[in-house]
Design a protein around this motif. Sequence first.
Motif, PDB file in Angstrom:
ATOM      1  N   ALA A 195      -8.368  11.961  -3.731  1.00  0.00           N
ATOM      2  CA  ALA A 195      -9.428  11.460  -2.847  1.00  0.00           C
ATOM      3  C   ALA A 195      -9.353   9.944  -2.714  1.00  0.00           C
ATOM      4  O   ALA A 195      -9.523   9.396  -1.619  1.00  0.00           O
ATOM      5  CB  ALA A 195     -10.795  11.882  -3.375  1.00  0.00           C
ATOM      6  N   ALA A 196      -9.083   9.247  -3.813  1.00  0.00           N
ATOM      7  CA  ALA A 196      -8.959   7.788  -3.753  1.00  0.00           C
ATOM      8  C   ALA A 196      -7.752   7.380  -2.918  1.00  0.00           C
ATOM      9  O   ALA A 196      -7.813   6.407  -2.148  1.00  0.00           O
ATOM     10  CB  ALA A 196      -8.849   7.210  -5.159  1.00  0.00           C
ATOM     11  N   THR A 197      -6.662   8.122  -3.045  1.00  0.00           N
ATOM     12  CA  THR A 197      -5.459   7.821  -2.264  1.00  0.00           C
ATOM     13  C   THR A 197      -5.707   8.054  -0.775  1.00  0.00           C
ATOM     14  O   THR A 197      -5.347   7.214   0.056  1.00  0.00           O
ATOM     15  CB  THR A 197      -4.277   8.688  -2.747  1.00  0.00           C
ATOM     16  N   VAL A 198      -6.328   9.165  -0.434  1.00  0.00           N
ATOM     17  CA  VAL A 198      -6.605   9.478   0.970  1.00  0.00           C
ATOM     18  C   VAL A 198      -7.607   8.483   1.545  1.00  0.00           C
ATOM     19  O   VAL A 198      -7.466   8.025   2.687  1.00  0.00           O
ATOM     20  CB  VAL A 198      -7.100  10.930   1.119  1.00  0.00           C
ATOM     21  N   ARG A 199      -8.625   8.107   0.750  1.00  0.00           N
ATOM     22  CA  ARG A 199      -9.609   7.136   1.222  1.00  0.00           C
ATOM     23  C   ARG A 199      -8.956   5.794   1.518  1.00  0.00           C
ATOM     24  O   ARG A 199      -9.231   5.165   2.537  1.00  0.00           O
ATOM     25  CB  ARG A 199     -10.709   6.956   0.185  1.00  0.00           C
ATOM     26  N   ASP A 200      -8.072   5.350   0.629  1.00  0.00           N
ATOM     27  CA  ASP A 200      -7.383   4.084   0.851  1.00  0.00           C
ATOM     28  C   ASP A 200      -6.459   4.168   2.068  1.00  0.00           C
ATOM     29  O   ASP A 200      -6.425   3.262   2.892  1.00  0.00           O
ATOM     30  CB  ASP A 200      -6.580   3.695  -0.392  1.00  0.00           C
TER      31      ASP A 200
ATOM     32  N   PRO B  23       0.806  -1.225   0.000  1.00  0.00           N
ATOM     33  CA  PRO B  23       0.000   0.000   0.000  1.00  0.00           C
ATOM     34  C   PRO B  23       0.834   1.268   0.000  1.00  0.00           C
ATOM     35  O   PRO B  23       0.441   2.274  -0.594  1.00  0.00           O
ATOM     36  CB  PRO B  23      -0.817  -0.095   1.279  1.00  0.00           C
ATOM     37  N   ARG B  24       1.979   1.239   0.648  1.00  0.00           N
ATOM     38  CA  ARG B  24       2.808   2.451   0.699  1.00  0.00           C
ATOM     39  C   ARG B  24       3.267   2.852  -0.693  1.00  0.00           C
ATOM     40  O   ARG B  24       3.331   4.038  -1.019  1.00  0.00           O
ATOM     41  CB  ARG B  24       4.006   2.237   1.615  1.00  0.00           C
ATOM     42  N   THR B  25       3.578   1.869  -1.524  1.00  0.00           N
ATOM     43  CA  THR B  25       3.981   2.167  -2.896  1.00  0.00           C
ATOM     44  C   THR B  25       2.832   2.813  -3.659  1.00  0.00           C
ATOM     45  O   THR B  25       3.015   3.809  -4.360  1.00  0.00           O
ATOM     46  CB  THR B  25       4.430   0.885  -3.611  1.00  0.00           C
ATOM     47  N   TRP B  26       1.622   2.257  -3.530  1.00  0.00           N
ATOM     48  CA  TRP B  26       0.476   2.801  -4.249  1.00  0.00           C
ATOM     49  C   TRP B  26       0.084   4.175  -3.718  1.00  0.00           C
ATOM     50  O   TRP B  26      -0.386   5.025  -4.483  1.00  0.00           O
ATOM     51  CB  TRP B  26      -0.694   1.840  -4.192  1.00  0.00           C
ATOM     52  N   HIS B  27       0.287   4.423  -2.436  1.00  0.00           N
ATOM     53  CA  HIS B  27       0.008   5.755  -1.900  1.00  0.00           C
ATOM     54  C   HIS B  27       0.995   6.766  -2.483  1.00  0.00           C
ATOM     55  O   HIS B  27       0.608   7.888  -2.834  1.00  0.00           O
ATOM     56  CB  HIS B  27       0.074   5.761  -0.379  1.00  0.00           C
ATOM     57  N   GLY B  28       2.246   6.370  -2.588  1.00  0.00           N
ATOM     58  CA  GLY B  28       3.242   7.248  -3.209  1.00  0.00           C
ATOM     59  C   GLY B  28       2.935   7.509  -4.670  1.00  0.00           C
ATOM     60  O   GLY B  28       3.081   8.640  -5.157  1.00  0.00           O
ATOM     61  N   VAL B  29       2.500   6.480  -5.380  1.00  0.00           N
ATOM     62  CA  VAL B  29       2.125   6.654  -6.787  1.00  0.00           C
ATOM     63  C   VAL B  29       0.931   7.594  -6.899  1.00  0.00           C
ATOM     64  O   VAL B  29       0.884   8.449  -7.790  1.00  0.00           O
ATOM     65  CB  VAL B  29       1.824   5.284  -7.437  1.00  0.00           C
ATOM     66  N   GLY B  30      -0.032   7.469  -5.997  1.00  0.00           N
ATOM     67  CA  GLY B  30      -1.195   8.356  -6.020  1.00  0.00           C
ATOM     68  C   GLY B  30      -0.813   9.810  -5.808  1.00  0.00           C
ATOM     69  O   GLY B  30      -1.314  10.703  -6.500  1.00  0.00           O
TER      70      GLY B  30
END
Length: 84
Positions: free
Chosen positions: A69-74, A29-36
């Motif tokens: 918003a999708a990144t913050v929600r996740d 998840p940390r990688t996808w949050h950074g990508v977001g």
Amino acid sequence: MVSTEVERYTDVDTGDVPSAAWGWSKVNPRTWHGVGIFVTLFLLAMLRGNHVGHVEDYVLIVFAVLVFAATVRDWWGRRRGWIR
């Protein structure tokens, strides 16, 4: 006494997915949050361009807000335990 606790299956079977032995089947998840965050900043950076009309600006801003918003929600859902 019978327990009502559910056992969660967290590992991927290497027989079904051979790449799981190298750790490729895990979602980080940390990688996808950074990508977001990167995509949000990239979309906002594209506001500075050579276009004359502002329709493109509105579309970029809307997409940047949706990605953020999708990144913050996740992130919030994982932090609170709503998303695993």
